[in-house]
Enzyme design. Structure first.
Site, PDB file in Angstrom:
ATOM      1  N   CYS A  77       0.817  -1.224   0.000  1.00  0.00           N
ATOM      2  CA  CYS A  77       0.000   0.000   0.000  1.00  0.00           C
ATOM      3  C   CYS A  77       0.846   1.268   0.000  1.00  0.00           C
ATOM      4  CB  CYS A  77      -0.975  -0.002   1.178  1.00  0.00           C
ATOM      5  SG  CYS A  77      -0.220   0.084   2.803  1.00  0.00           S
TER       6      CYS A  77
ATOM      7  N   HIS B  20      -2.091   1.241   7.053  1.00  0.00           N
ATOM      8  CA  HIS B  20      -2.561   1.130   5.672  1.00  0.00           C
ATOM      9  C   HIS B  20      -2.884   2.525   5.143  1.00  0.00           C
ATOM     10  CE1 HIS B  20      -4.093  -1.106   2.246  1.00  0.00           C
ATOM     11  NE2 HIS B  20      -5.151  -0.301   2.229  1.00  0.00           N
TER      12      HIS B  20
ATOM     13  N   HIS C 230      -5.562   1.548  -3.641  1.00  0.00           N
ATOM     14  CA  HIS C 230      -4.643   1.050  -2.616  1.00  0.00           C
ATOM     15  C   HIS C 230      -4.239  -0.380  -2.967  1.00  0.00           C
ATOM     16  CE1 HIS C 230      -7.977  -1.154  -0.258  1.00  0.00           C
ATOM     17  NE2 HIS C 230      -8.540  -0.615  -1.327  1.00  0.00           N
TER      18      HIS C 230
END
Length: 171
Positions: A74, A127, A143
């Protein structure tokens, strides 16, 4: 006389084949104003360019620490997409979270970063995603997930809505 006529016709042909319009090659897609048939070309923003770069990685498999089409994580996706547009961000989602300024969720726009906490074991951000569109309250972001690789998701999805921490603007 034949040579002069041939030269004149050649020049005329070359001149006629040219265009008076300024036609250049560009990677800028046309932008159509909603509710009209008229296409309005606007200069792409830096956010547009970063997003276009990120989208080229769509479908790339997940690889921890990866920054290429053969494998991406990510923060690698975000780091690489910004770097290709000469914007240097930290390499990890936790370090990226320290940059930029906070943005209220209802004010996010294309190019903003969304941060998530997806692990119950950790108390920190792990994340990050890049906002690709905001339409009718639906915030979509690109992502890299460990299960499906690089893809676009919606913040309306229960998993992402629950894991969401903050939005930040770095552009």
């Amino acid at each position: 006389m034949k040579q002069f006529l041939l030269l004149f016709l050649s020049i005329l042909c070359l001149y006629a084949c040219g265009s008076s319009k300024n036609v250049g090659t560009t990677n800028t897609p046309p932008i159509t104003k909603k509710g009209t048939k008229k296409t309005i070309t606007k200069k792409p923003t830096l956010a547009d360019k970063v997003i276009w770069t990120a989208v080229t990685y769509k479908g790339a498999p997940y690889r921890l620490g990866g920054t290429t089409k053969t494998g991406m994580d990510c923060s690698g996706l975000i780091y690489t997409s910004f770097k290709k547009r000469d914007i240097i961000l930290p390499r990890t989602s936790g370090e990226m979270y320290q940059k930029g300024r906070l943005v209220k969720l209802h004010l996010v726009k294309r190019g903003d970063l969304l941060f998530f906490k997806t692990s119950r074991k950790r108390a920190k951000v792990n994340h990050v995603g890049l906002v690709t569109s905001v339409k009718n309250g639906d915030i979509r972001f690109i992502h890299a997930t460990s299960s499906k690789g690089v893809l676009v998701s919606s913040l309306r999805e229960k998993y992402w809505k629950t894991a969401f921490v903050k939005a930040k603007r770095v552009l």
